[in-house]
Motif scaffolding. Structure first.
Motif, PDB file in Angstrom:
ATOM      1  N   VAL A 192     -74.480  55.682 -24.511  1.00  0.00           N
ATOM      2  CA  VAL A 192     -75.612  56.520 -24.085  1.00  0.00           C
ATOM      3  C   VAL A 192     -75.424  57.951 -24.592  1.00  0.00           C
ATOM      4  O   VAL A 192     -74.347  58.534 -24.469  1.00  0.00           O
ATOM      5  CB  VAL A 192     -75.743  56.538 -22.548  1.00  0.00           C
ATOM      6  CG1 VAL A 192     -76.860  57.467 -22.096  1.00  0.00           C
ATOM      7  CG2 VAL A 192     -75.969  55.128 -22.018  1.00  0.00           C
TER       8      VAL A 192
ATOM      9  N   TRP B 212     -82.785  59.849 -22.595  1.00  0.00           N
ATOM     10  CA  TRP B 212     -81.459  59.302 -22.858  1.00  0.00           C
ATOM     11  C   TRP B 212     -81.591  58.089 -23.770  1.00  0.00           C
ATOM     12  O   TRP B 212     -82.364  57.191 -23.491  1.00  0.00           O
ATOM     13  CB  TRP B 212     -80.763  58.937 -21.557  1.00  0.00           C
ATOM     14  CG  TRP B 212     -80.505  60.163 -20.739  1.00  0.00           C
ATOM     15  CD1 TRP B 212     -81.336  60.703 -19.804  1.00  0.00           C
ATOM     16  CD2 TRP B 212     -79.378  61.011 -20.826  1.00  0.00           C
ATOM     17  NE1 TRP B 212     -80.782  61.855 -19.286  1.00  0.00           N
ATOM     18  CE2 TRP B 212     -79.573  62.062 -19.898  1.00  0.00           C
ATOM     19  CE3 TRP B 212     -78.208  61.001 -21.600  1.00  0.00           C
ATOM     20  CZ2 TRP B 212     -78.640  63.085 -19.723  1.00  0.00           C
ATOM     21  CZ3 TRP B 212     -77.286  62.013 -21.416  1.00  0.00           C
ATOM     22  CH2 TRP B 212     -77.506  63.043 -20.487  1.00  0.00           C
ATOM     23  N   ARG B 213     -80.839  58.091 -24.858  1.00  0.00           N
ATOM     24  CA  ARG B 213     -80.911  57.036 -25.861  1.00  0.00           C
ATOM     25  C   ARG B 213     -79.752  56.061 -25.660  1.00  0.00           C
ATOM     26  O   ARG B 213     -78.609  56.457 -25.482  1.00  0.00           O
ATOM     27  CB  ARG B 213     -80.820  57.667 -27.246  1.00  0.00           C
ATOM     28  CG  ARG B 213     -80.839  56.716 -28.380  1.00  0.00           C
ATOM     29  CD  ARG B 213     -80.813  57.416 -29.728  1.00  0.00           C
ATOM     30  NE  ARG B 213     -80.065  58.653 -29.700  1.00  0.00           N
ATOM     31  CZ  ARG B 213     -80.420  59.767 -30.325  1.00  0.00           C
ATOM     32  NH1 ARG B 213     -81.509  59.809 -31.039  1.00  0.00           N
ATOM     33  NH2 ARG B 213     -79.682  60.840 -30.251  1.00  0.00           N
ATOM     34  N   ALA B 214     -80.062  54.763 -25.700  1.00  0.00           N
ATOM     35  CA  ALA B 214     -79.044  53.713 -25.636  1.00  0.00           C
ATOM     36  C   ALA B 214     -78.923  53.085 -27.017  1.00  0.00           C
ATOM     37  O   ALA B 214     -79.931  52.815 -27.671  1.00  0.00           O
ATOM     38  CB  ALA B 214     -79.416  52.651 -24.608  1.00  0.00           C
TER      39      ALA B 214
ATOM     40  N   ARG C 227     -85.148  54.525 -25.444  1.00  0.00           N
ATOM     41  CA  ARG C 227     -84.943  55.811 -24.767  1.00  0.00           C
ATOM     42  C   ARG C 227     -85.391  55.651 -23.322  1.00  0.00           C
ATOM     43  O   ARG C 227     -86.393  54.997 -23.048  1.00  0.00           O
ATOM     44  CB  ARG C 227     -85.714  56.908 -25.481  1.00  0.00           C
ATOM     45  CG  ARG C 227     -85.106  57.236 -26.842  1.00  0.00           C
ATOM     46  CD  ARG C 227     -85.888  58.354 -27.539  1.00  0.00           C
ATOM     47  NE  ARG C 227     -85.219  58.785 -28.745  1.00  0.00           N
ATOM     48  CZ  ARG C 227     -85.309  58.166 -29.920  1.00  0.00           C
ATOM     49  NH1 ARG C 227     -86.049  57.078 -30.038  1.00  0.00           N
ATOM     50  NH2 ARG C 227     -84.688  58.632 -30.976  1.00  0.00           N
ATOM     51  N   TYR C 228     -84.654  56.318 -22.421  1.00  0.00           N
ATOM     52  CA  TYR C 228     -84.863  56.108 -20.987  1.00  0.00           C
ATOM     53  C   TYR C 228     -84.857  57.457 -20.264  1.00  0.00           C
ATOM     54  O   TYR C 228     -84.237  58.420 -20.738  1.00  0.00           O
ATOM     55  CB  TYR C 228     -83.760  55.198 -20.428  1.00  0.00           C
ATOM     56  CG  TYR C 228     -83.759  53.835 -21.094  1.00  0.00           C
ATOM     57  CD1 TYR C 228     -84.505  52.791 -20.578  1.00  0.00           C
ATOM     58  CD2 TYR C 228     -83.051  53.618 -22.286  1.00  0.00           C
ATOM     59  CE1 TYR C 228     -84.541  51.552 -21.203  1.00  0.00           C
ATOM     60  CE2 TYR C 228     -83.077  52.388 -22.917  1.00  0.00           C
ATOM     61  CZ  TYR C 228     -83.825  51.363 -22.367  1.00  0.00           C
ATOM     62  OH  TYR C 228     -83.860  50.147 -22.989  1.00  0.00           O
TER      63      TYR C 228
ATOM     64  N   ALA D 166     -80.411  53.957 -19.284  1.00  0.00           N
ATOM     65  CA  ALA D 166     -79.978  53.728 -20.660  1.00  0.00           C
ATOM     66  C   ALA D 166     -78.695  52.898 -20.676  1.00  0.00           C
ATOM     67  O   ALA D 166     -78.541  51.976 -21.488  1.00  0.00           O
ATOM     68  CB  ALA D 166     -79.761  55.066 -21.375  1.00  0.00           C
TER      69      ALA D 166
END
Length: 170
Positions: A120, A129-131, A144-145, A151
């Motif tokens: 993350v 937040w990018r996973a 993206r979360y 994420a």
């Protein structure tokens, strides 16, 4: 590094000088290779990475490779991975063969990680937040979360599906 013994005599020398306890993962000196060694004492010294290494007759060996050799009778064909991520835990139950990609999948969270979650990172452009996950050097974006927890949940699901037994999520 820890080169493979080149011949049967080198393997016999390892057996001559060392004893392995598969329950504790420790190697012990059977015979003194130098004046500094005490017979019966644990063998190996820690490196900067936390792995243990042994030197006999000018040759350096990783202790986890020796453990594999003593139990399986052959020098490991590839990387010996520590399942629990502790490089000094050489119990045979904690060791398995892995290629470079699988070994990296079993790595811990990087010290430069700012999210506190493996897989993350924060995306400045979107404010989310990018996973992402990597398998066989290929980076797969998982979305993206709004929170790092969401994420990370996406990373955990993908790790279980893509990485199997080598998935480490923390």
């Amino acid at each position: 590094m820890g080169a493979a013994p080149r011949d049967a005599a080198a393997v016999a020398r390892l057996h001559e000088f060392l004893r392995y306890d598969p329950e504790t993962g420790c190697l012990f000196w059977r015979k003194k290779p130098s004046k500094r060694v005490v017979v019966g004492a644990p063998a190996g010294f820690p490196t900067a990475t936390g792995h243990l290494r042994i030197e006999i007759a000018g040759h350096r060996y990783w202790t986890h490779h020796i453990a594999w050799l003593f139990v399986h009778g052959v020098w490991p064909s590839d990387i010996v991975d520590h399942i629990n991520g502790r490089p000094d835990d050489n119990r045979i139950a904690n060791l398995r063969i892995a290629d470079s990609s699988k070994n990296m999948q079993n790595s811990r969270i990087y010290c430069t990680n700012t999210s506190g979650f493996k897989g993350v990172s924060f995306c400045k452009q979107t404010g989310k937040w990018r996973a992402a996950i990597t398998k066989n050097t290929r980076r797969v974006h998982l979305g993206r979360y709004p929170s790092p927890e969401l994420a990370h949940a996406a990373y955990v699901r993908a790790a279980g599906r893509m990485l199997g037994e080598f998935a480490r999520v923390a």
